[in-house]
Each structure stands twice: as structure tokens, then as C-alpha cells.
Write an enzyme that holds these catalytic residues in place. Structure first.
Site, PDB file in Angstrom:
ATOM      1  N   SER A  28       0.874  -1.183   0.000  1.00  0.00           N
ATOM      2  CA  SER A  28       0.000   0.000   0.000  1.00  0.00           C
ATOM      3  C   SER A  28       0.904   1.224   0.000  1.00  0.00           C
ATOM      4  O   SER A  28       2.029   1.157   0.523  1.00  0.00           O
ATOM      5  CB  SER A  28      -0.870   0.020   1.265  1.00  0.00           C
ATOM      6  OG  SER A  28      -1.504   1.279   1.398  1.00  0.00           O
ATOM      7  N   TYR A  42      -1.488  -1.394  10.410  1.00  0.00           N
ATOM      8  CA  TYR A  42      -1.643  -1.544   8.959  1.00  0.00           C
ATOM      9  C   TYR A  42      -0.396  -1.038   8.226  1.00  0.00           C
ATOM     10  O   TYR A  42       0.180  -1.745   7.394  1.00  0.00           O
ATOM     11  CB  TYR A  42      -2.895  -0.787   8.501  1.00  0.00           C
ATOM     12  CG  TYR A  42      -3.207  -0.933   7.027  1.00  0.00           C
ATOM     13  CD1 TYR A  42      -3.879  -2.053   6.542  1.00  0.00           C
ATOM     14  CD2 TYR A  42      -2.819   0.050   6.103  1.00  0.00           C
ATOM     15  CE1 TYR A  42      -4.169  -2.188   5.190  1.00  0.00           C
ATOM     16  CE2 TYR A  42      -3.110  -0.073   4.757  1.00  0.00           C
ATOM     17  CZ  TYR A  42      -3.792  -1.195   4.301  1.00  0.00           C
ATOM     18  OH  TYR A  42      -4.069  -1.328   2.952  1.00  0.00           O
TER      19      TYR A  42
END
Ligand SMILES: NC(=O)c1ccc[n+]([C@@H]2O[C@H](COP(=O)([O-])OP(=O)(O)OC[C@H]3O[C@@H](n4cnc5c(N)ncnc54)[C@H](O)[C@@H]3O)[C@@H](O)[C@H]2O)c1
Length: 254
Positions: free
Chosen positions: A147, A161
Site C-alpha cells: 500500500s 496496517y
């Protein structure tokens, strides 16, 4: 001949969102696709949809964080479709609470542990299980779903995350080095804001602000990420390994 004719592809987290678009993309390119996700009914539904579109798909349920379960899953997939040529480590979670992350001072250790287990250990588990066969056959490709939050600060995702996504970039680089001599490429994709159920977990103002800050002035679509996965595993990318490809419309480019 289509670009991925005859290849066997395992996509984790493939019942919906980006994973489903990737599975559809590979099926459209001639591959046989194993759709791995948590729920039995969801994988059956997703595989059925791909079959209805003329593709070859095999749905199988399991939790990527559970190594013993993944061993059984890979054995079953290889029995049904043949040896896995391409692994797409896509399953990932980004816990939110009423549309917002928990800050570190309010995060439960259990939530931290769960994100590590799905986003990082899940990728290790599947790579661990498919690489012996790839190494033996002298070919294979792995794509890990990182990401842009693994490369730059994003104020709406949790520390767990971003940590896992940064970790996946290192995991990718390391495995590319280790597996390159055996003809196996390993790359990552760093999506920006992609329009999926995961993304809708935050307030819509967050997504509006991201579009504003994105040079291409739109959210990404799951198909944008699928195209990158197809490229990275195609003959055209045969000399590309250890790379993280942003699919982010220029958002947070570095
Ligand atoms: N949507 C975005 O904006 C965005 C941005 C950057 C990165 N990503 C990454 O892309 C990947 C896919 O995201 P998405 O937006 O399609 O998410 P999504 O929530 O829509 O889909 C994720 C899928 O993974 C499955 N899954 C979750 N935990 C699992 C487990 N333990 N075992 C097996 N399957 C599991 C879910 O059931 C779901 O079907 C994730 O790794 C995510 O972090 C997404």
C-alpha cells in the site's frame, strides 16, 4: 494465445474487491484461478461468477493466517488445478471503529496481533508453501499487495496496517533476492485509494480529500490494480523483480 494461458494462479482475499478483480483479470487472460477467502459461500459465489464469464476458477475457504489450514488449501488447489505458478498475496485487513482508526494509545494488542497475522504472516504462509514447487520447476511469480501507506504517512490507517505494508515491501525485496536464482520473480503493488468495501470503511470526506490530492483526480478501480498484477506476472515483466509498483494515480508519490 492469451498472456496467461495454462498458468495456475492463487489469489488470496479474492471473493471481493481488488482480489476478485485480479482473479477475473487472470481468468480473462487464460489462467486457471484459485479463489481463496474466509467464507465458503463467498468463494463459491465468486468462482461461479468467473465460470459464468467463461473462466476457470476454483473457490476454497480458509484463513491465510493459519499455516496448517493453508497447507491443506494449497494441496487441494494443486490437486484440482495443478501446481501454482503465480501467487498473489492480496488478503489484508485495516480495522476501523465507526469509520476511524484506533490511535496507538487505544489499540488493543489483540487487534495489532490480528493485523500482523493476516497482512504479514498470511503472505509468509502462502509463499512458504508454494515456493518449493516453484523452485523445483525453475519458474514462478509472487505479487504482494502492499500500500502507499507502507511508504508514506496516511492519517486514516492504523499503525498496525502501515507497519505490515512497509514490512511487505521488505519481504518482497528480500524474497526477490533469495528466489531470483531459481527463476522466480517477486514484486509488490502499492495501491492508492481504490474503490472497494475496505475503503468504504472510512468517512466519505476522507475519500473526497484523497481525490482532491490525487493528480489523476479520481479513486482507483480494482481493475487498475488487476492490470498491474497481470503485467508483473507476464513475460513482458520477465526481468522485473524486487520492485514495488504504485497504482495510485500519483497520490503520495515519492
Ligand atoms: N482499497 C484500497 O484503497 C487499498 C489501498 C491499498 C492497499 N489495499 C490492499 O489491497 C488488498 C485488498 O483490499 P480490498 O480493498 O480489496 O479489501 P476488501 O476488504 O474489499 O477485500 C479483502 C478480502 O480479503 C479477505 N480476507 C480478510 N482476511 C482474510 C484472511 N485471514 N484469510 C483469507 N481472506 C481474508 C476478505 O474476506 C475480503 O474478501 C488488501 O491487502 C489491502 O490492504 C487496498
Amino acid at each position: 494465445m492469451r498472456s496467461h494461458e495454462g498458468r495456475v494462479v492463487l489469489v488470496s482475499g479474492a471473493a471481493r474487491g481488488i482480489g476478485f478483480a485480479i482473479a477475473q483479470g487472470f481468468a480473462g487472460a487464460g489462467a486457471a484461478v484459485a479463489i481463496l477467502d474466509l467464507a465458503e459461500d463467498a468463494v463459491i459465489h465468486a468462482a461461479g461468477q468467473i465460470a459464468a464469464e467463461g473462466g476457470t476458477a476454483f473457490g476454497i475457504a480458509g484463513d491465510v493466517g493459519d499455516f496448517a489450514a493453508m497447507r491443506a488449501v494449497v494441496t487441494e488447489i494443486e490437486g484440482a488445478l495443478g501446481p501454482v505458478d503465480i501467487l498473489v498475496n492480496n488478503a489484508g485487513i485495516s480495522p476501523k471503529h465507526e469509520g476511524r482508526r484506533h490511535e496507538i494509545w487505544e489499540m488493543e494488542p489483540e487487534e495489532w496481533r490480528q493485523v500482523m497475522e493476516v497482512n504479514l504472516t498470511g503472505c509468509f504462509n502462502l509463499a512458504r508453501l508454494v515456493t518449493p514447487g516453484m523452485k523445483q520447476r525453475g519458474q514462478g511469480s509472487i505479487v504482494n499487495m502492499a500500500s502507499v501507506a507502507g511508504k508514506a504517512y496516511c492519517d486514516f490507517v492504523g499503525v498496525h496496517y502501515s507497519t505490515t505494508k512497509a514490512g511487505l515491501i521488505g519481504f518482497t525485496r528480500h524474497l526477490a533476492g533469495e528466489l531470483g536464482p531459481y527463476g522466480i520473480t517477486v514484486n509488490a503493488i502499492a495501491p492508492g485509494r481504490i474503490d472497494t468495501p475496505l475503503m468504504r470503511g472510512v468517512a466519505s470526506a476522507v475519500n473526497d480529500a484523497i481525490v482532491e490530492a490525487t493528480p489523476l483526480r479520481r479513486l482507483g478501480q480494482p481493475q487498475d490494480v488487476a492490470s498491474a498484477a497481470l503485467f508483473l506476472t507476464s513475460a513482458a515483466a520477465g526481468f522485473v523483480t524486487g520492485q514495488t509498483l504504485d497504482v495510485a494515480g500519483g497520490w503520495l508519490m515519492s
